[in-house]
Design a protein around this motif. Sequence first.
Motif, PDB file in Angstrom:
ATOM      1  N   THR A 204       0.859  -1.183   0.000  1.00  0.00           N
ATOM      2  CA  THR A 204       0.000   0.000   0.000  1.00  0.00           C
ATOM      3  C   THR A 204       0.896   1.234   0.000  1.00  0.00           C
ATOM      4  O   THR A 204       2.114   1.129   0.187  1.00  0.00           O
ATOM      5  CB  THR A 204      -0.902   0.031   1.240  1.00  0.00           C
ATOM      6  N   GLY A 205       0.269   2.377  -0.187  1.00  0.00           N
ATOM      7  CA  GLY A 205       1.058   3.601  -0.172  1.00  0.00           C
ATOM      8  C   GLY A 205       0.319   4.753  -0.823  1.00  0.00           C
ATOM      9  O   GLY A 205      -0.793   4.592  -1.335  1.00  0.00           O
ATOM     10  N   PRO A 206       0.936   5.936  -0.834  1.00  0.00           N
ATOM     11  CA  PRO A 206       0.306   7.123  -1.392  1.00  0.00           C
ATOM     12  C   PRO A 206       0.305   7.102  -2.925  1.00  0.00           C
ATOM     13  O   PRO A 206       0.986   6.302  -3.551  1.00  0.00           O
ATOM     14  CB  PRO A 206       1.184   8.262  -0.857  1.00  0.00           C
ATOM     15  N   SER A 207      -0.480   8.011  -3.493  1.00  0.00           N
ATOM     16  CA  SER A 207      -0.527   8.167  -4.944  1.00  0.00           C
ATOM     17  C   SER A 207      -0.100   9.581  -5.310  1.00  0.00           C
ATOM     18  O   SER A 207      -0.082  10.487  -4.468  1.00  0.00           O
ATOM     19  CB  SER A 207      -1.938   7.879  -5.461  1.00  0.00           C
ATOM     20  N   LEU A 208       0.240   9.753  -6.597  1.00  0.00           N
ATOM     21  CA  LEU A 208       0.776  11.032  -7.050  1.00  0.00           C
ATOM     22  C   LEU A 208       0.132  11.400  -8.380  1.00  0.00           C
ATOM     23  O   LEU A 208       0.055  10.563  -9.291  1.00  0.00           O
ATOM     24  CB  LEU A 208       2.288  10.932  -7.210  1.00  0.00           C
ATOM     25  N   LEU A 209      -0.342  12.631  -8.488  1.00  0.00           N
ATOM     26  CA  LEU A 209      -0.911  13.156  -9.725  1.00  0.00           C
ATOM     27  C   LEU A 209       0.008  14.248 -10.252  1.00  0.00           C
ATOM     28  O   LEU A 209       0.211  15.274  -9.591  1.00  0.00           O
ATOM     29  CB  LEU A 209      -2.314  13.722  -9.479  1.00  0.00           C
ATOM     30  N   MET A 210       0.571  14.019 -11.437  1.00  0.00           N
ATOM     31  CA  MET A 210       1.499  14.970 -12.039  1.00  0.00           C
ATOM     32  C   MET A 210       0.832  15.626 -13.240  1.00  0.00           C
ATOM     33  O   MET A 210       0.477  14.952 -14.208  1.00  0.00           O
ATOM     34  CB  MET A 210       2.787  14.264 -12.461  1.00  0.00           C
ATOM     35  N   ALA A 211       0.652  16.934 -13.179  1.00  0.00           N
ATOM     36  CA  ALA A 211      -0.009  17.683 -14.242  1.00  0.00           C
ATOM     37  C   ALA A 211       0.971  18.653 -14.877  1.00  0.00           C
ATOM     38  O   ALA A 211       1.876  19.174 -14.220  1.00  0.00           O
ATOM     39  CB  ALA A 211      -1.217  18.440 -13.683  1.00  0.00           C
ATOM     40  N   GLY A 212       0.804  18.894 -16.166  1.00  0.00           N
ATOM     41  CA  GLY A 212       1.687  19.825 -16.857  1.00  0.00           C
ATOM     42  C   GLY A 212       1.574  19.660 -18.359  1.00  0.00           C
ATOM     43  O   GLY A 212       0.987  18.694 -18.846  1.00  0.00           O
ATOM     44  N   VAL A 213       2.172  20.581 -19.087  1.00  0.00           N
ATOM     45  CA  VAL A 213       2.078  20.567 -20.537  1.00  0.00           C
ATOM     46  C   VAL A 213       2.837  19.383 -21.121  1.00  0.00           C
ATOM     47  O   VAL A 213       3.661  18.747 -20.448  1.00  0.00           O
ATOM     48  CB  VAL A 213       2.628  21.876 -21.134  1.00  0.00           C
ATOM     49  N   VAL A 214       2.559  19.106 -22.395  1.00  0.00           N
ATOM     50  CA  VAL A 214       3.271  18.041 -23.103  1.00  0.00           C
ATOM     51  C   VAL A 214       4.777  18.336 -23.096  1.00  0.00           C
ATOM     52  O   VAL A 214       5.208  19.459 -23.351  1.00  0.00           O
ATOM     53  CB  VAL A 214       2.765  17.931 -24.559  1.00  0.00           C
ATOM     54  N   GLY A 215       5.576  17.317 -22.792  1.00  0.00           N
ATOM     55  CA  GLY A 215       7.022  17.471 -22.813  1.00  0.00           C
ATOM     56  C   GLY A 215       7.629  17.974 -21.525  1.00  0.00           C
ATOM     57  O   GLY A 215       8.835  18.243 -21.467  1.00  0.00           O
ATOM     58  N   ALA A 216       6.824  18.103 -20.461  1.00  0.00           N
ATOM     59  CA  ALA A 216       7.351  18.622 -19.195  1.00  0.00           C
ATOM     60  C   ALA A 216       8.148  17.587 -18.422  1.00  0.00           C
ATOM     61  O   ALA A 216       8.786  17.914 -17.423  1.00  0.00           O
ATOM     62  CB  ALA A 216       6.210  19.155 -18.330  1.00  0.00           C
ATOM     63  N   GLY A 217       8.101  16.324 -18.838  1.00  0.00           N
ATOM     64  CA  GLY A 217       8.898  15.290 -18.175  1.00  0.00           C
ATOM     65  C   GLY A 217       8.132  14.442 -17.192  1.00  0.00           C
ATOM     66  O   GLY A 217       8.737  13.720 -16.390  1.00  0.00           O
TER      67      GLY A 217
END
Length: 234
Positions: A91-104
């Motif tokens: 189990t563990g936390p989750s991560l949401l990564m938002a950003g423009v195309v090509g941000a890595g």
Amino acid sequence: MRTHSREPRTLGEGSLDRMARILAARNIDPAAVTALTDEPEPFSPLEALSAGMPPRYRTAVADHSKVLDWAREVAEAAVVPSRGARRQVTTGPSLLMAGVVGAGKTHQAYGAVRLLVQNGVGVRWRATTAADLYAELRPRPGVDSERELAAVSRCPLLIIDDLGAAKASEWTEEITYRLINRRYNLMLPTLITTNLTIRDLRSYLGDRVASRLRQMTTQVEFNEVDRRRYSAAV
């Protein structure tokens, strides 16, 4: 009726001689055969992980502070299933990564999985784009879509790439909610990337999905830097 137990048979001196003559007749070095059977080539967990990754991300390195924090928390939550075994993601936390195309964002997601393995954590994982996931789960003859959804929902670590890139519909919203809600209830770590802003996710995914994501993820917006162009420039 008598039964006979068979003891393991070993090669006697005569058998070894015959084998040596056969190998010699075929120009095979007996030492090479021994090396192949007795000393297998070492294959590290990181090499095994990399072999299952897309070639573009096999050397990905996570360096974003929020991603590093996520990896540390998941590693701390890992458990040892049996004595002498490696720690495993449960189990563990989750991560949401938002950003423009090509941000890595995708680079960071694969780098985070590699970081876990480098730190001695065993990972059963799966990566998919949202569009590919919907295609796999869409009902069609000969495919048990519900069973596939259950398998994805229970995967210990899941990467969902490009959430929001596929055409929205009531069906995609429902499938996304069912998947996210199950992983929320099971407290399974999920890495999600999206080209939408966090503010725009609600209008695309609907209130139910957005609410679950807000509760289960740490949300981070990447700067508008196209890492692919930067890499090509240097």
